[in-house]
Design a protein around this motif. Structure first.
Motif, short mmCIF file in Angstrom:
data_model
loop_
_atom_site.label_atom_id
_atom_site.label_comp_id
_atom_site.label_asym_id
_atom_site.label_seq_id
_atom_site.Cartn_x
_atom_site.Cartn_y
_atom_site.Cartn_z
N UNK A 54 47.48 -107.84 -31.18
CA UNK A 54 46.67 -107.08 -30.23
C UNK A 54 47.61 -106.27 -29.32
N UNK A 55 47.53 -104.97 -29.40
CA UNK A 55 48.43 -104.10 -28.64
C UNK A 55 47.80 -103.75 -27.29
N UNK A 56 48.42 -104.25 -26.23
CA UNK A 56 47.97 -103.93 -24.87
C UNK A 56 48.66 -102.64 -24.40
N UNK A 57 48.00 -101.90 -23.53
CA UNK A 57 48.53 -100.61 -23.07
C UNK A 57 48.61 -100.61 -21.55
N UNK A 58 49.40 -99.68 -21.02
CA UNK A 58 49.65 -99.66 -19.58
C UNK A 58 48.64 -98.81 -18.82
N UNK A 59 48.01 -97.84 -19.47
CA UNK A 59 47.07 -96.99 -18.74
C UNK A 59 45.65 -97.56 -18.84
N UNK A 60 44.82 -97.21 -17.87
CA UNK A 60 43.46 -97.76 -17.77
C UNK A 60 42.54 -97.16 -18.84
N UNK A 61 41.70 -98.01 -19.43
CA UNK A 61 40.67 -97.59 -20.38
C UNK A 61 39.38 -98.33 -20.04
N UNK A 62 38.36 -98.15 -20.85
CA UNK A 62 37.10 -98.87 -20.64
C UNK A 62 37.16 -100.30 -21.16
N UNK A 63 38.18 -100.62 -21.96
CA UNK A 63 38.21 -101.89 -22.70
C UNK A 63 39.32 -102.80 -22.20
N UNK A 64 39.01 -104.10 -22.13
CA UNK A 64 39.96 -105.11 -21.66
C UNK A 64 40.02 -106.26 -22.65
N UNK A 65 41.18 -106.92 -22.70
CA UNK A 65 41.29 -108.21 -23.38
C UNK A 65 41.60 -109.24 -22.29
N UNK A 66 40.84 -110.33 -22.27
CA UNK A 66 40.98 -111.34 -21.22
C UNK A 66 41.52 -112.62 -21.85
N UNK A 67 42.78 -112.93 -21.56
CA UNK A 67 43.41 -114.14 -22.10
C UNK A 67 42.92 -115.37 -21.34
#
Length: 683
Positions: A45-58
């Protein structure tokens, strides 16, 4: 003066509070970044630094006890939730908001937030990262095992009540109907007692009274309706309290006929089915449903119930509202188990089993030994053994084998990414090429003895060719590095294994390094079981074996009964191996034993079964025909079983072989989830 002291004190206190807040923010940021790296490393799962509408919550996943309704309440505080996706048995979830601003608000508020799991009264800490989109590709709809059938609502609530009342659990041990209290459940037998010491029945000692009358009435009805093919004469009643289960097993072939049926009363349950190749299917058994196992599902697949208090099920089964959710896995949630009683009916077998699955058949195991190959005592015998039980087998199973080899191992990836840019690397025994594209800054070429596996590499646009690992057509000293992953253990004599290592060293330039992985005899090392053994109990649901990518650690345990934290994992290397002999039994009368999958090794030289999925047997072409009844039509058409030769290495054996070469220095040796591994340098 007094006011001045008060002001000064307030300033100091404010400064201390500010310092504490800063330290806390740094700690949360550190753990957030660590969670990001863990998600990428283990889950892709590739996380990114800029804001988007989608999140992954660990840490907010079904795998560590977060229910869907609780998570939905938490994330809805920050905006309109378009998608909430909770992959099964994973410790993280995806959420998509209507706007980027809402997602940013949730990102700021939830990072480092401590919440209490409602159903477990345990605290967890959430860590949030942005992703480009909510997508879970690894979960696809699965079909039931062949021969498995579920008939829902086969009895009425009144019939259910009468059946439950027909079983009296209140008395002492009932000798007439063989009542027992086992470690994980209460059990009662009718017709014949099932003896757990030998997993069989005494056919000459029927229990008095037969089956309960209500059971006979229902069995006659199902027989007329065509749901079952013969009337059972043995019944086992199991009562499971929440948290109880039954280990994975196959009902003994010699004890019962083909068809086995089980009626679920009182509550629903998830039963896990597992194929010998590692493929698993979680099957929901609704209340008042009948499970019918026949053919492959009865004879070849194990079935069991994992001991836990919650099951992952479809939220729609609980009547929960599902909104704009991605298909397949979007509406999963946790369901608290209730007391369940199962009525399992079987027909006692009166003659030996002659099924087409001898590798798991107790009636036929004695027939296999006569035709098993012998341990090689000459070069010619070694060549013949490897040709029949390595080369031909991998040509036959290449497509299925490749489908189970897709996840690179972290420490092999680490080795390849540590090499200087522009390095020339040979992957000797590259299989389907899963390591050839790991580092785009390297010039990698692969080779393998199997043409079909090399063809798969070509389909992926990787550079690979066919050759034997004992003779690689590459110039001496032309490689900066080599890797040999799960290859050398297929050579059947110590001389040939050493010659393979010598060939790897020949390819290296002075100062070049090679990484070697082989299967380990020790599947329990330093009080830790390998992934290979853990899969026996159904703790993971992957298909790969001990030299495969899925032996890497999950983010957290997939059991809903505990709250494992995504950041509590450690990846410290083990100490270098010691040159010690292992406790391996010699091969009796030179015959190579057939290994039982997902169990410890008891011999260094053995045959490991591969149950081919989605293929057909080609007579005389590398198939271990001892496993299929000679002359039967089914043996040419159904589930071929192939045997691969392995020499599993004891601790220190691989390292000792490398040290016999004068031009080599062993940089590192370690144990990695059921494999012995060496990094060597050419002097």
């Amino acid at each position: 003066m007094k006011n001045q002291h008060m002001i000064t004190g307030m300033e100091v206190k404010t400064s201390e509070d500010h310092l504490k807040v800063c330290k806390m923010k740094k700690k949360v940021l550190r753990k957030q970044i660590r969670a990001q790296h863990t998600l990428m490393r283990h889950e892709g799962i590739e996380c990114i630094s800029h804001a988007t509408q989608s999140l992954v919550i660990a840490n907010a996943g079904l795998g560590n006890g977060m229910s869907r309704h609780q998570l939905l309440r938490i994330v809805e505080e920050y905006g309109l939730v378009e998608t909430l996706l909770m992959p099964p048995n994973k410790p993280y979830s995806f959420v998509k908001y209507g706007t980027t601003e809402e997602a940013k608000k949730a990102f700021d508020a939830l990072n480092g937030k401590e919440v209490t799991l409602e159903d477990f009264d345990q605290n967890i800490v959430l860590y949030v990262n942005f992703v480009e989109k909510v997508l879970w590709q690894n979960v696809v709809p699965t079909s039931l095992p062949p021969g498995l059938m579920i008939i829902e609502k086969i009895i009425s609530p009144e019939e259910e009540r009468r059946m439950l009342e027909s079983i009296d659990w209140t008395g002492d041990e009932d000798t007439r109907n063989a009542q027992k209290t086992l470690k994980y459940r209460r059990v009662k037998h009718f017709g014949y007692e099932f003896c757990y010491d030998n997993n069989n029945v005494d056919k000459d000692k029927p229990l008095p009274g037969g089956l309960p009358e209500i059971c006979n009435l229902l069995l006659d009805k199902w027989l007329k309706q065509g749901y079952i093919k013969h009337k059972p004469d043995q019944l086992t009643v199991n009562q499971y309290e929440p948290g109880q289960g039954i280990p994975p097993h196959i009902d003994t072939h010699s004890a019962f006929e083909d068809e086995i049926i089980s009626l679920s009363l009182g509550a629903k349950i998830v039963m896990d089915f597992k194929h010998p190749d590692g493929h698993t299917v979680a099957v929901m058994l609704p209340r008042c449903s009948l499970l019918v196992m026949a053919g492959e599902s009865r004879y070849l697949w194990t079935h069991g119930i994992t001991p836990r208090k919650y099951d992952v099920i479809q939220a729609s089964e609980l009547g929960q509202k599902v909104r704009k959710i991605t298909a397949d896995v979007g509406d999963l949630t946790l369901n608290r188990r209730e007391t369940r009683t199962s009525f399992t009916f079987r027909k006692v077998r009166r003659s030996p089993c002659n099924c087409i699955y001898p590798s798991v058949c107790d009636s036929q195991k004695g027939q296999q030994r006569q035709e098993q190959p012998s341990f090689p005592h000459s070069q010619m015998e070694a060549l013949k053994l490897e040709q029949e039980y390595v080369h031909k087998v991998y040509e036959e199973i290449a497509i299925h084998f490749s489908s189970t080899r897709h996840s690179p191992w972290p420490r092999i990836v680490e080795f390849l990414r540590s090499l200087p840019k522009g390095s020339i690397v040979a992957d000797v025994g590259c299989g389907n090429g899963k390591y050839l594209g790991i580092n785009k800054d390297l010039y990698m070429v692969g080779c393998d003895r199997s043409k079909n596996l090399v063809d798969i590499c070509g389909e992926k646009n990787f550079q690979a060719f066919v050759c034997d690992a004992l003779s690689v057509p590459i110039l001496s000293g032309s490689c900066d590095a080599c890797i040999s992953i799960a290859v050398i253990h297929h050579f059947s004599t110590a001389e040939r294994r050493l010659a393979t290592i010598r060939e790897l060293v020949r390819l290296l330039r002075p100062g070049g390094t090679a990484l070697i992985y082989v299967w380990a005899m020790e599947q329990e090392y330093k009080n830790q079981k390998s992934k290979y053994l853990k899969e026996k109990n159904g703790s993971e649901d992957k298909e790969e074996e001990i030299d495969s990518g899925t032996a890497q650690r999950p983010l957290c345990d997939p059991m809903p009964d505990s709250s494992s934290q995504v950041l509590a994992r450690s990846d410290q290397p083990l100490n270098d191996s010691k040159d010690e002999s292992c406790d391996a039994k010699p091969v009796a009368d030179s015959r190579l034993p057939v290994h039982t999958n997902r169990t410890s090794f008891h011999s260094q030289d053995l045959l490991v079964p591969w149950h081919l999925k989605g293929g057909t047997k080609k007579k005389g072409e590398g198939v271990d025909t001892v496993l299929l009844p000679a002359g039967s039509k089914e043996s040419q058409e159904l589930t071929p079983v192939f045997h691969r030769y392995y020499h599993v290495f004891c601790e220190g054996e691989l390292e000792a072989a490398c040290r016999t070469l004068d031009c080599v220095r062993v940089q590192k040796s370690y144990y990695d989830q059921g494999n012995w591994c060496v990094v060597l340098e050419k002097l």
